[in-house]
Motif scaffolding. Structure first.
Motif, PDB file in Angstrom:
ATOM      1  N   ARG A 108      -9.660   6.486  11.618  1.00 50.38           N
ATOM      2  CA  ARG A 108     -10.818   6.388  12.515  1.00 50.38           C
ATOM      3  C   ARG A 108     -11.962   5.609  11.871  1.00 50.38           C
ATOM      4  N   ALA A 109     -12.020   5.618  10.539  1.00 54.95           N
ATOM      5  CA  ALA A 109     -13.112   4.940   9.832  1.00 54.95           C
ATOM      6  C   ALA A 109     -12.889   3.442   9.682  1.00 54.95           C
ATOM      7  N   ILE A 110     -11.692   2.950  10.012  1.00 57.68           N
ATOM      8  CA  ILE A 110     -11.415   1.519   9.884  1.00 57.68           C
ATOM      9  C   ILE A 110     -12.157   0.761  10.983  1.00 57.68           C
ATOM     10  N   PRO A 111     -13.017  -0.190  10.635  1.00 63.30           N
ATOM     11  CA  PRO A 111     -13.717  -0.975  11.676  1.00 63.30           C
ATOM     12  C   PRO A 111     -12.719  -1.804  12.472  1.00 63.30           C
ATOM     13  N   GLN A 112     -12.704  -1.634  13.774  1.00 66.05           N
ATOM     14  CA  GLN A 112     -11.770  -2.398  14.604  1.00 66.05           C
ATOM     15  C   GLN A 112     -12.424  -3.717  15.016  1.00 66.05           C
ATOM     16  N   VAL A 113     -12.653  -4.536  13.988  1.00 68.21           N
ATOM     17  CA  VAL A 113     -13.258  -5.853  14.175  1.00 68.21           C
ATOM     18  C   VAL A 113     -12.297  -6.883  13.604  1.00 68.21           C
ATOM     19  N   GLN A 114     -11.928  -7.857  14.410  1.00 68.17           N
ATOM     20  CA  GLN A 114     -10.992  -8.899  13.971  1.00 68.17           C
ATOM     21  C   GLN A 114     -11.621  -9.727  12.861  1.00 68.17           C
ATOM     22  N   ARG A 115     -10.928  -9.781  11.710  1.00 69.49           N
ATOM     23  CA  ARG A 115     -11.404 -10.596  10.602  1.00 69.49           C
ATOM     24  C   ARG A 115     -10.307 -11.574  10.200  1.00 69.49           C
ATOM     25  N   GLN A 116     -10.670 -12.825  10.064  1.00 69.18           N
ATOM     26  CA  GLN A 116      -9.722 -13.836   9.609  1.00 69.18           C
ATOM     27  C   GLN A 116      -9.816 -13.910   8.092  1.00 69.18           C
ATOM     28  N   VAL A 117      -8.916 -13.215   7.438  1.00 65.29           N
ATOM     29  CA  VAL A 117      -8.926 -13.168   5.976  1.00 65.29           C
ATOM     30  C   VAL A 117      -7.551 -13.565   5.459  1.00 65.29           C
ATOM     31  N   PRO A 118      -7.495 -14.109   4.236  1.00 66.36           N
ATOM     32  CA  PRO A 118      -6.186 -14.437   3.654  1.00 66.36           C
ATOM     33  C   PRO A 118      -5.352 -13.168   3.470  1.00 66.36           C
ATOM     34  N   VAL A 119      -4.065 -13.281   3.728  1.00 66.49           N
ATOM     35  CA  VAL A 119      -3.157 -12.149   3.573  1.00 66.49           C
ATOM     36  C   VAL A 119      -1.963 -12.585   2.732  1.00 66.49           C
ATOM     37  N   ASN A 120      -1.772 -11.927   1.611  1.00 69.34           N
ATOM     38  CA  ASN A 120      -0.622 -12.194   0.749  1.00 69.34           C
ATOM     39  C   ASN A 120       0.431 -11.114   1.012  1.00 69.34           C
ATOM     40  N   THR A 121       1.161 -11.272   2.116  1.00 66.14           N
ATOM     41  CA  THR A 121       2.088 -10.218   2.523  1.00 66.14           C
ATOM     42  C   THR A 121       3.196 -10.011   1.505  1.00 66.14           C
ATOM     43  N   GLY A 122       3.814 -11.086   1.052  1.00 69.25           N
ATOM     44  CA  GLY A 122       4.900 -10.948   0.083  1.00 69.25           C
ATOM     45  C   GLY A 122       4.446 -10.293  -1.206  1.00 69.25           C
ATOM     46  N   GLU A 123       3.297 -10.741  -1.734  1.00 71.22           N
ATOM     47  CA  GLU A 123       2.769 -10.159  -2.962  1.00 71.22           C
ATOM     48  C   GLU A 123       2.389  -8.691  -2.753  1.00 71.22           C
ATOM     49  N   GLY A 124       1.862  -8.394  -1.559  1.00 70.41           N
ATOM     50  CA  GLY A 124       1.505  -7.009  -1.266  1.00 70.41           C
ATOM     51  C   GLY A 124       2.715  -6.101  -1.241  1.00 70.41           C
ATOM     52  N   ILE A 125       3.819  -6.600  -0.694  1.00 72.84           N
ATOM     53  CA  ILE A 125       5.056  -5.813  -0.668  1.00 72.84           C
ATOM     54  C   ILE A 125       5.577  -5.581  -2.081  1.00 72.84           C
ATOM     55  N   VAL A 126       5.521  -6.614  -2.922  1.00 74.02           N
ATOM     56  CA  VAL A 126       5.944  -6.450  -4.323  1.00 74.02           C
ATOM     57  C   VAL A 126       5.095  -5.400  -5.017  1.00 74.02           C
ATOM     58  N   ASP A 127       3.793  -5.441  -4.801  1.00 75.82           N
ATOM     59  CA  ASP A 127       2.904  -4.468  -5.446  1.00 75.82           C
ATOM     60  C   ASP A 127       3.216  -3.048  -4.987  1.00 75.82           C
ATOM     61  N   ILE A 128       3.470  -2.867  -3.679  1.00 71.39           N
ATOM     62  CA  ILE A 128       3.811  -1.538  -3.168  1.00 71.39           C
ATOM     63  C   ILE A 128       5.098  -1.044  -3.808  1.00 71.39           C
ATOM     64  N   ALA A 129       6.106  -1.912  -3.894  1.00 75.73           N
ATOM     65  CA  ALA A 129       7.390  -1.514  -4.484  1.00 75.73           C
ATOM     66  C   ALA A 129       7.223  -1.117  -5.942  1.00 75.73           C
ATOM     67  N   ARG A 130       6.445  -1.895  -6.684  1.00 76.62           N
ATOM     68  CA  ARG A 130       6.238  -1.584  -8.099  1.00 76.62           C
ATOM     69  C   ARG A 130       5.509  -0.265  -8.279  1.00 76.62           C
ATOM     70  N   GLN A 131       4.508  -0.026  -7.436  1.00 76.17           N
ATOM     71  CA  GLN A 131       3.772   1.230  -7.543  1.00 76.17           C
ATOM     72  C   GLN A 131       4.659   2.424  -7.174  1.00 76.17           C
ATOM     73  N   LEU A 132       5.485   2.261  -6.141  1.00 72.93           N
ATOM     74  CA  LEU A 132       6.394   3.347  -5.765  1.00 72.93           C
ATOM     75  C   LEU A 132       7.409   3.632  -6.866  1.00 72.93           C
ATOM     76  N   GLN A 133       7.822   2.584  -7.575  1.00 76.35           N
ATOM     77  CA  GLN A 133       8.803   2.754  -8.648  1.00 76.35           C
ATOM     78  C   GLN A 133       8.275   3.680  -9.731  1.00 76.35           C
ATOM     79  N   LYS A 134       6.960   3.756  -9.870  1.00 75.81           N
ATOM     80  CA  LYS A 134       6.349   4.616 -10.886  1.00 75.81           C
ATOM     81  C   LYS A 134       6.281   6.077 -10.452  1.00 75.81           C
ATOM     82  N   GLU A 135       6.514   6.320  -9.161  1.00 78.16           N
ATOM     83  CA  GLU A 135       6.401   7.682  -8.647  1.00 78.16           C
ATOM     84  C   GLU A 135       7.584   8.540  -9.096  1.00 78.16           C
TER      85      GLU A 135
END
Length: 261
Positions: A108-135
């Motif tokens: 609910r706290a996320i502002p629902q305002v469209q922002r044109q920002v760079p998105v590194n989807t592939g790098e973000g997925i790698v980071d999530i996988a690496r962090q999960l691997q530590k769990e």
């Protein structure tokens, strides 16, 4: 020495509902082309660690946020869930918790305002996988809502897929088509779920996201833990083939690639 592994598989009927009552006798497994002995097949009881990610521009969509809320409501009794926004770099909104109220407040706290920002989807997925691997958990899950732009990723797609495989993370994706499909990102968003035993649901409209997320949640809640053993002396392989013996109208989703170690 014999190698024993546990993988998580999904079997659903024509209506997309999990199929109950399957046993070890219903499955066959090959690893590296060699027959493995299916030791047990049981409803998955291990608690999940779920990294729930959304790419930055989609945070302005009420449909996307509702989809996240749907998944959380269904799986919170079986999982600790973290909320992550994937942008230029990843931003954790909620660390792992099963408290639904905390998640709802963050959404609910996320502002629902469209922002044109760079998105590194592939790098973000790698980071999530690496962090999960530590769990310290055996059941690691990534669920991502992303726009399939067909963009190139700065990391090779095979590197991203290798990271997902080696982290033992099962990846699920709701991919919104932008008309630019077919590039490296498309391969990551489709092959990541396929090799890890997850699900990719492609949609053409944001209004379809809540239903797609509800379907992924239903399937995760009804998974099986399949344990198999390779015979003594058989070398482990990254290639795995899980099959379901004659069950008409049943769709099986299972990993096709596993880490050697």
């Amino acid at each position: 020495t014999a190698t024993t592994r546990t993988v998580y598989v999904t079997a659903v009927d024509r209506q997309g509902q999990p199929v109950a009552g399957l046993t070890a006798a219903d499955f066959t497994v090959k690893e590296g082309g060699k027959d493995a002995a299916v030791v047990s097949v049981e409803p998955a009881r291990a608690r999940m660690r779920i990294a729930l990610g959304i790419t930055e521009p989609l945070t302005a969509s009420g449909h996307a946020l509702q989809g996240m809320a749907n998944l959380i409501a269904t799986l919170a009794p079986q999982a600790e869930i973290s909320l992550i926004v994937i942008g230029l770099s990843n931003r954790v909104l909620v660390p792992y918790t099963s408290d639904v109220a905390t998640h709802v407040a963050a959404l609910r706290a996320i502002p629902q305002v469209q922002r044109q920002v760079p998105v590194n989807t592939g790098e973000g997925i790698v980071d999530i996988a690496r962090q999960l691997q530590k769990e310290e958990t055996e059941r690691r899950v990534m669920v991502v809502i992303a726009v399939d732009t067909g963009e190139s990723v700065s990391m090779r797609h095979d590197y991203v897929l290798g990271t997902i495989r080696d982290s033992r993370v099962q990846m699920h994706v709701v991919a919104i088509s932008s008309g630019g499909m077919g590039g490296d990102l498309s391969r990551v968003l489709s092959d990541g779920p396929r090799q890890s035993g997850g699900r990719q649901i492609g949609v053409s409209a944001l209004s379809a996201v809540p239903g797609a997320m509800a379907q992924i949640a239903t399937e995760l809640a009804g998974q099986y833990a399949l344990t198999y053993t390779l015979p003594d002396g058989v070398k482990p392989s990254e290639r795995i083939a899980v099959s379901l013996l004659a069950r008409r109208g049943v769709t099986l989703r299972a990993p096709t690639s596993v880490p050697v170690n």
